[in-house]
Design an enzyme around this catalytic site. Structure first.
Site, PDB file in Angstrom:
ATOM      1  N   SER A  66      38.955  13.675  43.115  1.00 48.26           N
ATOM      2  CA  SER A  66      40.078  14.430  42.540  1.00 48.26           C
ATOM      3  C   SER A  66      41.148  13.557  41.895  1.00 48.26           C
ATOM      4  O   SER A  66      42.091  14.102  41.304  1.00 48.26           O
ATOM      5  CB  SER A  66      40.723  15.315  43.608  1.00 48.26           C
ATOM      6  OG  SER A  66      39.938  16.471  43.822  1.00 48.26           O
ATOM      7  N   LYS A  69      42.037  14.361  38.361  1.00 46.11           N
ATOM      8  CA  LYS A  69      43.097  15.277  37.931  1.00 46.11           C
ATOM      9  C   LYS A  69      44.306  14.554  37.346  1.00 46.11           C
ATOM     10  O   LYS A  69      45.138  15.189  36.676  1.00 46.11           O
ATOM     11  CB  LYS A  69      43.511  16.181  39.092  1.00 46.11           C
ATOM     12  CG  LYS A  69      42.391  17.118  39.564  1.00 46.11           C
ATOM     13  CD  LYS A  69      42.860  18.033  40.686  1.00 46.11           C
ATOM     14  CE  LYS A  69      41.789  19.043  41.082  1.00 46.11           C
ATOM     15  NZ  LYS A  69      40.741  18.466  41.958  1.00 46.11           N
ATOM     16  N   SER A 126      45.484  20.205  44.711  1.00 47.73           N
ATOM     17  CA  SER A 126      44.235  19.711  44.118  1.00 47.73           C
ATOM     18  C   SER A 126      43.280  20.864  43.841  1.00 47.73           C
ATOM     19  O   SER A 126      42.083  20.792  44.103  1.00 47.73           O
ATOM     20  CB  SER A 126      43.564  18.670  45.029  1.00 47.73           C
ATOM     21  OG  SER A 126      42.697  17.854  44.305  1.00 47.73           O
ATOM     22  N   LYS A 229      48.167  10.579  43.843  1.00 42.70           N
ATOM     23  CA  LYS A 229      47.095  11.568  43.950  1.00 42.70           C
ATOM     24  C   LYS A 229      45.977  11.063  44.850  1.00 42.70           C
ATOM     25  O   LYS A 229      45.610   9.892  44.798  1.00 42.70           O
ATOM     26  CB  LYS A 229      46.525  11.882  42.555  1.00 42.70           C
ATOM     27  CG  LYS A 229      45.498  13.011  42.520  1.00 42.70           C
ATOM     28  CD  LYS A 229      46.160  14.365  42.697  1.00 42.70           C
ATOM     29  CE  LYS A 229      45.142  15.488  42.831  1.00 42.70           C
ATOM     30  NZ  LYS A 229      44.480  15.488  44.172  1.00 42.70           N
TER      31      LYS A 229
END
Length: 462
Positions: A66, A69, A126, A229
């Protein structure tokens, strides 16, 4: 068995005062444990100068999960800057977006939310469904957006990177490296300071549901922490990009392949702390190329989660104690806790403690373990309300070769087969046709809470 041996050695009713006896008991009672897999790769970079302060296998290809992203958010920020969208532009959840597996928001097809709200859900929760909806809104379609992602990666010089989806769900063709992700994170940080607060959110509230960031413990416990993140799929282990600012200087670290959320945050804290002590170094822009293929399938199954004793031995900060032991901080790949114990005199009365904190029910008190290996909480957890009210403004369509690409309505979901990881060290200049696979809901997460918000009404009361 392991816990009982450690508990017997450290029982307070039989204090041991001899360095040699302590070390001897530990060596005799604890048989050599099989070596754990080390954290796969990392890099530490000065956010302003770009100097590489530390790195391990930074050019090795890895599955970004993720952290993908960050690129989705970066292209969205650029669309806002270019005037093709505003924070209040509408993002529509299509059937294609709705079909994505968790982690997701679960909005019904046709639901409209603001781009600002979508970005916060994408970064904090997320949410994979929201990531696809944002991609369709900004790119005109998911495949068109993926082409934009790869073009941007080439422009930034991300030489080990290839994208095939906007969220990071399992697909072995989607690869990057610690170095490339550092380049991307640095671009986000430096080009869009107005959105830095999005990465500092520890939680959001959608209706009555509070959704917590998987990066919250780093954000709450590390001095100056301000982003960015996390990511996890089994083939990658637990990944994270973190950053912190102290004394006007910002240091960023990328960690790939940790075995647990606590290990990931503890290693991040260590790398950030050490990064502030370092200066100079080669520029991250000069560190290019590909050096090694990503891990074989099933990485998470080979990389066992460390016990509290191992984490404390590797990452414990020195605290005042009457214990005679201190710990060698490092990675958990040296044969278990037995080799992490180091007899040493207490400097100024400050030493580590091997005693694992327990709750009243006798189970490990993980909050106190995190106090020890990451640091005590420096601020309170607060979830920021995020609106799901339907905005009216539409995002301007992307123009390709002079022709506007319309934002889709609710197209049918497409099949997403998992690809084999063959020949990934050679990243093609042009992305291959997109093909993705549905994963079992919740199967990609291990060791992190999976929170799925209830489907809110399209126009809830404020």
């Amino acid at each position: 068995m392991f816990r009982s041996v450690v508990a017997a050695l450290l029982a307070p009713v039989r204090p041991v005062r001899s360095f040699a006896l302590w070390a001897g008991l530990a060596m005799l009672a604890l048989p050599a444990a099989p070596a754990r897999a080390d954290i796969g790769a990392w890099i530490v970079v000065d956010m302003e100068s770009g100097a590489v302060l530390d790195q391990k296998q930074a050019l090795r290809q890895w599955y970004p999960a993720s952290i993908t992203k960050l690129m989705t958010a970066y292209l969205t920020f650029k669309a806002i800057r270019d005037g093709r969208a505003t924070p209040q532009s509408a993002v529509t959840i299509s059937a294609n977006a709705h079909a994505e597996p968790p982690s997701k928001m679960g909005f019904k097809p046709g639901t409209r939310i603001s781009l600002e709200s979508a970005l916060k859900m994408l970064i904090v929760k997320s949410a994979n469904d929201v990531a696809v909806a944002v991609a369709e809104s900004i790119g005109g379609s998911e495949p068109a957006f993926i082409q934009m992602m790869n073009a941007e990666a080439r422009r930034l010089g991300m030489s080990a990177t290839r994208f095939v989806n906007p969220h990071g769900l399992p697909d072995n063709r989607q690869v990057s490296s610690a170095r490339d992700l550092a380049v991307l994170a640095r671009a986000v940080w430096r080009e869009f300071p107005e959105y830095r607060s999005y990465f500092n959110l520890v939680g959001i509230r959608v209706g009555k549901k509070a959704l917590r960031s998987a990066n919250r413990e780093f954000l709450l416990r590390v001095q100056g922490a301000n982003g960015m993140k996390t990511g996890y799929i089994c083939n990658s282990g637990l990944n994270v990009v973190v950053s912190a600012t102290r004394g006007g200087r910002t240091v960023m670290a990328v960690i790939l392949g940790a075995a647990s959320g606590v290990e990931r945050a503890a290693k991040a804290r260590v790398l950030i702390d050490d990064g502030f002590k370092a200066r100079g170094g080669r520029s991250v822009d000069q560190l290019t190329g590909v050096a090694g293929k990503p891990p074989a399938d099933g990485y998470c199954k080979r990389n066992s989660r460390p016990e509290a004793e191992e984490l404390m031995a590797a990452f414990a900060k020195k605290t005042r104690s009457s214990s005679i032991l201190s710990f060698a901080r490092g990675d958990l790949n040296s044969g278990g806790i037995r080799r992490s114990i180091v007899a040493a005199p207490a400097p100024s009365g400050q030493v580590g403690s091997l005693t694992v904190p327990l709750r009243a029910d006798g189970k490990t008190d993980w909050a106190k373990v995190m106090d020890t290996v990451i640091g005590p909480r420096l601020r309170d957890y607060q979830a920021v309300p995020v609106s799901t009210s339907a905005p009216s403004a539409a995002i301007a369509p992307q123009v390709v070769d002079g022709t506007p690409v319309p934002v889709p309505g609710t197209p049918k979901p497409v099949a997403k087969p998992l690809a084999a990881a063959a020949g990934l060290a050679s990243v093609p200049a042009v992305a291959a046709p997109v093909a993705q696979q549905p994963a079992k809901p919740g199967a990609i997460f291990r060791g992190e809470p999976l929170l799925i918000a209830p489907i809110p009404p399209q126009n809830p009361r404020p």
